[in-house]
Design an enzyme around this catalytic site. Sequence first.
Site, PDB file in Angstrom:
ATOM      1  N   LYS A   1      -1.933  -9.923  10.545  1.00 53.32           N
ATOM      2  CA  LYS A   1      -1.773 -10.000  12.005  1.00 53.32           C
ATOM      3  C   LYS A   1      -2.750 -11.035  12.556  1.00 53.32           C
ATOM      4  CE  LYS A   1      -0.604  -5.081  12.444  1.00 53.32           C
ATOM      5  NZ  LYS A   1       0.506  -4.729  13.299  1.00 53.32           N
TER       6      LYS A   1
ATOM      7  N   LYS B   1      -0.793   9.771  15.276  1.00 55.85           N
ATOM      8  CA  LYS B   1       0.612   9.562  15.634  1.00 55.85           C
ATOM      9  C   LYS B   1       0.946  10.429  16.833  1.00 55.85           C
ATOM     10  CE  LYS B   1       2.323   7.947  11.234  1.00 55.85           C
ATOM     11  NZ  LYS B   1       2.338   6.518  11.576  1.00 55.85           N
TER      12      LYS B   1
ATOM     13  N   LYS C   1       0.843  -1.187   0.000  1.00 59.77           N
ATOM     14  CA  LYS C   1       0.000   0.000   0.000  1.00 59.77           C
ATOM     15  C   LYS C   1       0.887   1.250   0.000  1.00 59.77           C
ATOM     16  CE  LYS C   1      -0.687   2.177   3.756  1.00 59.77           C
ATOM     17  NZ  LYS C   1       0.304   2.545   4.772  1.00 59.77           N
TER      18      LYS C   1
ATOM     19  N   HIS D   1      -5.841   0.142   6.557  1.00 61.33           N
ATOM     20  CA  HIS D   1      -5.920  -0.670   7.776  1.00 61.33           C
ATOM     21  C   HIS D   1      -7.249  -0.498   8.516  1.00 61.33           C
ATOM     22  CE1 HIS D   1      -1.803  -1.018   6.803  1.00 61.33           C
ATOM     23  NE2 HIS D   1      -1.352   0.010   7.470  1.00 61.33           N
TER      24      HIS D   1
HETATM   25  C1  BG6 Z   1       1.796   1.595   7.970  1.00 62.17           C
HETATM   26  C2  BG6 Z   1       1.732   3.092   7.948  1.00 62.17           C
HETATM   27  O1  BG6 Z   1       1.040   1.060   6.926  1.00 62.17           O
HETATM   28  O2  BG6 Z   1       1.312   1.111   9.206  1.00 62.17           O
HETATM   29  C3  BG6 Z   1       2.518   3.679   9.106  1.00 62.17           C
HETATM   30  O3  BG6 Z   1       2.253   3.581   6.714  1.00 62.17           O
HETATM   31  C4  BG6 Z   1       2.096   3.069  10.410  1.00 62.17           C
HETATM   32  O4  BG6 Z   1       2.396   5.095   9.139  1.00 62.17           O
HETATM   33  C5  BG6 Z   1       2.058   1.545  10.332  1.00 62.17           C
HETATM   34  O5  BG6 Z   1       3.008   3.481  11.418  1.00 62.17           O
HETATM   35  C6  BG6 Z   1       1.430   0.940  11.573  1.00 62.17           C
HETATM   36  O6  BG6 Z   1       1.565  -0.460  11.534  1.00 62.17           O
HETATM   37  P1  BG6 Z   1       1.692  -1.318  12.871  1.00 62.17           P
HETATM   38  O7  BG6 Z   1       1.795  -2.719  12.379  1.00 62.17           O
HETATM   39  O8  BG6 Z   1       2.929  -0.826  13.592  1.00 62.17           O
HETATM   40  O9  BG6 Z   1       0.452  -1.062  13.667  1.00 62.17           O
END
Ligand code: BG6
Length: 472
Positions: free
Chosen positions: A169, A321, A135, A227
Amino acid sequence: MHDSLLLFGATGDLAQRYLFPSLLHLLRDRLLPENFRVVAIGRTEHDDDGFRAWLRERIGDGDARNGALDDLLGRIHYHPLNLNDIDGMAATLSRYADRPAVSYLSTPPNLFESACLGLKAAGLLEPPSRLVLEKPIGHDLPSAREIDATLKSALDESRIFRIDHYLGKAPVQNLLALRFGNTLLEAVWDNRCIESVDILVAETAGVDGREGYYADYGALRDMVQNHMLQLLALVAMEPPAALDADSVRDEKRKVLRALRPMTPVDAANDSVRGRYGPGVVEGSAAKGFTADSAVETFVGLRAWIDNWRWAGVPFRLVTGKRLPSRTTEVLVNFKPVTHWVFERPDSRSATPNRLRMRLQPEETIELGLMGSLAAPEWGATELMPMSLDMAMLPPKRRIAYERLMIDALKGDQTLFVRDDEVEAQWRWIDSISAAWQQAGTPVQEYPAGSWGPAAAAEFLPRTVSSRAGRRG
Ligand code: BG6
């Protein structure tokens, strides 16, 4: 199972942090085919040995002791390539068309089309070879469609694997298990019993080193488009007739298509945007994020699914974030009982049932109930909130990419996103960004380490809004 992997973006951050470590674990656990080879492609100049030394420095860990790292490095060939040079790609890579391959594009989306044409010219997209894409697929619906048209000119949908690593996951897959393996849950899973749903993906990490990409995408496109919408689809989809790739994806697509587009009028009520300024996260000082574009690092949305099951049930989606803690969770908030017969507490203080599925950092399932078991016998009708907690302790926590790589090598598309899902996701996201633009929705600053701007309070799940209330 295919045994030849071409990895584009091999010197990139994702490859170092997740993709090569995943391969290392899979090799260590003997889950890859005997003749497995990796063709690594990046922009940086290295020869095979130079790349192997570079990689060893970055991913060498305890696994080096059992030889898995040497084994992996020995299987890697490296080529520096310019992915805009289709002829150059064809000339260098055609030697690897000797076996069916999986080509994995861990590159920015503006390189997908030329890389795809280069691979085609090299003979690497002939059936049964496959293509995996990271993505984001494009920046909006038109750009996603353009990319898709190029992909389809080289191979058909059954060989295109679009990654959303959240689907790899185990706790995310467990959402399906919980929903469709339990009569108890499925019986109450609709607007008659559910009042609202919260989906929270909070990160303590910042934009860190990805400023350019982020200034273009923001949290809406980086996190919600993929996501969070996949989580929403898994929570809200109808039961599939089977667990095969198309049955599952058909049902997810229906939910994604039923998302009500946002209008500029809705934007004021149903969304909030924020961007972190300086602050303190987990005890350390953090700088603010600055960008020339009006881009957000925090989004709160109220999504509505216009179908029979979910009419009138808000789905609150929050991601950001530099928030106080790393937490990914889904909360299903049930309606209060229809008639309250207890004296204490009074009906207004009764806590409706709630199912809290925590996916990260630890995996727990918590069911909030009202009961009186802890009361002395003369107070047995005095109720109090209590919870049934279950900690899921998987035998081995794997990187999401381990599962996805194995599935791509085997050709199982169940955990990959189909073309029509991507389109439905973009259609909804585009409605939000157009609504924001027309309504002039501001990006409000929040201190790093807080739960977003003040206006976010009404979007946050109850599990964090009480803490957010203490914000200074
Ligand atoms: C990624 C994003 O797809 O997913 C990031 O581009 C983000 O910005 C990350 O930090 C989060 O993934 P996880 O697995 O750490 O929750």
